[in-house]
Design a protein around this motif. Structure first.
Motif, mmCIF file in Angstrom:
data_model
loop_
_atom_site.group_PDB
_atom_site.id
_atom_site.type_symbol
_atom_site.label_atom_id
_atom_site.label_comp_id
_atom_site.label_asym_id
_atom_site.label_seq_id
_atom_site.Cartn_x
_atom_site.Cartn_y
_atom_site.Cartn_z
ATOM 1 N N LEU A 5 -1.562 -27.675 -25.518
ATOM 2 C CA LEU A 5 -0.198 -27.558 -24.628
ATOM 3 C C LEU A 5 0.429 -28.609 -23.806
ATOM 4 C CD1 LEU A 5 0.613 -24.058 -24.682
ATOM 5 C CD2 LEU A 5 1.722 -25.277 -26.621
ATOM 6 N N GLN A 6 1.163 -29.588 -23.980
ATOM 7 C CA GLN A 6 1.902 -30.591 -22.405
ATOM 8 C C GLN A 6 2.445 -29.445 -21.457
ATOM 9 O OE1 GLN A 6 4.685 -33.726 -24.403
ATOM 10 N NE2 GLN A 6 4.305 -34.456 -22.735
ATOM 11 N N ALA A 7 1.857 -30.428 -20.566
ATOM 12 C CA ALA A 7 2.326 -29.970 -18.953
ATOM 13 C C ALA A 7 3.629 -30.645 -18.875
ATOM 14 C CB ALA A 7 1.699 -30.843 -18.236
ATOM 15 N N ALA A 28 1.818 -24.130 0.434
ATOM 16 C CA ALA A 28 2.594 -22.567 -0.023
ATOM 17 C C ALA A 28 3.029 -22.682 -1.785
ATOM 18 C CB ALA A 28 3.516 -22.933 0.993
ATOM 19 N N ILE A 29 3.639 -24.212 -1.660
ATOM 20 C CA ILE A 29 4.174 -24.286 -3.193
ATOM 21 C C ILE A 29 2.927 -24.076 -4.220
ATOM 22 C CG2 ILE A 29 4.848 -26.354 -4.889
ATOM 23 C CD1 ILE A 29 6.585 -27.464 -2.446
ATOM 24 N N ARG A 30 1.661 -23.927 -3.744
ATOM 25 C CA ARG A 30 1.031 -24.125 -5.021
ATOM 26 C C ARG A 30 0.180 -22.563 -5.104
ATOM 27 N NH1 ARG A 30 -2.770 -27.736 -6.227
ATOM 28 N NH2 ARG A 30 -2.150 -29.805 -4.166
ATOM 29 N N GLY A 31 0.741 -21.907 -4.236
ATOM 30 C CA GLY A 31 0.112 -20.475 -4.217
ATOM 31 C C GLY A 31 1.368 -19.409 -4.647
ATOM 32 N N ALA A 32 2.902 -20.369 -5.123
ATOM 33 C CA ALA A 32 3.973 -20.176 -6.048
ATOM 34 C C ALA A 32 3.411 -19.295 -7.541
ATOM 35 C CB ALA A 32 5.491 -20.399 -6.088
ATOM 36 N N ASP A 33 2.800 -19.769 -7.647
ATOM 37 C CA ASP A 33 2.114 -19.659 -9.409
ATOM 38 C C ASP A 33 0.683 -19.803 -9.893
ATOM 39 O OD1 ASP A 33 2.056 -19.271 -11.873
ATOM 40 O OD2 ASP A 33 4.019 -18.199 -12.243
ATOM 41 N N LYS A 34 -0.102 -19.417 -9.393
ATOM 42 C CA LYS A 34 -1.472 -19.882 -9.594
ATOM 43 C C LYS A 34 -1.553 -20.047 -10.884
ATOM 44 C CE LYS A 34 -2.716 -18.307 -4.595
ATOM 45 N NZ LYS A 34 -3.570 -17.663 -4.201
ATOM 46 N N THR A 35 -0.971 -19.672 -11.433
ATOM 47 C CA THR A 35 -1.612 -19.370 -13.208
ATOM 48 C C THR A 35 -1.076 -20.554 -13.858
ATOM 49 O OG1 THR A 35 -1.750 -17.116 -13.321
ATOM 50 C CG2 THR A 35 -1.393 -18.443 -15.525
ATOM 51 N N ALA A 36 0.745 -20.800 -13.558
ATOM 52 C CA ALA A 36 1.365 -21.864 -14.209
ATOM 53 C C ALA A 36 0.836 -22.788 -13.807
ATOM 54 C CB ALA A 36 2.503 -21.380 -14.512
ATOM 55 N N ARG A 69 1.727 -20.937 -25.078
ATOM 56 C CA ARG A 69 2.465 -20.859 -26.254
ATOM 57 C C ARG A 69 3.405 -21.492 -24.456
ATOM 58 N NH1 ARG A 69 6.677 -17.927 -23.757
ATOM 59 N NH2 ARG A 69 5.776 -16.254 -23.119
ATOM 60 N N SER A 70 4.671 -22.672 -24.827
ATOM 61 C CA SER A 70 5.119 -23.514 -24.413
ATOM 62 C C SER A 70 6.358 -22.946 -23.846
ATOM 63 C CB SER A 70 6.093 -24.306 -25.414
ATOM 64 O OG SER A 70 6.299 -25.098 -26.077
ATOM 65 N N PHE A 71 6.540 -22.719 -22.324
ATOM 66 C CA PHE A 71 6.975 -22.126 -21.388
ATOM 67 C C PHE A 71 9.428 -22.409 -21.725
ATOM 68 C CE2 PHE A 71 4.758 -24.087 -17.832
ATOM 69 C CZ PHE A 71 4.463 -22.975 -17.091
#
Length: 96
Positions: A5-7, A28-36, A69-71
């Motif tokens: 899937l496209q980023a 801090a931003i990188r840690g906001a959602d480590k999965t996405a 799947r796409s967001f």
């Protein structure tokens, strides 16, 4: 193998005290959602007209990679809200 899937790329600009480290904001931003969130990159720091004295505008690009799947729009908004909240904890305020 490359992702199927496209980023998705989103840009954010935050106002922060001139003494705030951009690296701290990025972490801090990188840690906001480590999965996405797969990449966070500083692309501009600005002081001058339109930016209050003692502050700087920090522009950051965030790359999100969907897995299965796409967001949806709601998922993207939730991730953006987490990014803004994480930046606020680090001392950045979303620039509007």
């Amino acid at each position: 193998a490359p992702p199927a899937l496209q980023a998705v790329t989103r840009d954010f600009a935050f106002l922060a005290d001139t003494g705030l480290s951009a690296d701290g904001l990025i972490r801090a931003i990188r840690g906001a959602d480590k999965t996405a969130i797969v990449d966070v990159r500083l692309f501009d720091v600005f002081t001058g007209a339109g930016v209050p004295d003692g502050q700087k505008s920090v522009a950051i690009e965030v790359v999100l990679q969907p897995a299965e799947r796409s967001f949806t729009d709601d998922e993207l908004k939730a991730i953006a809200d987490r990014i803004v909240a994480a930046a606020a904890k680090a001392g950045g305020v979303l620039r509007v």
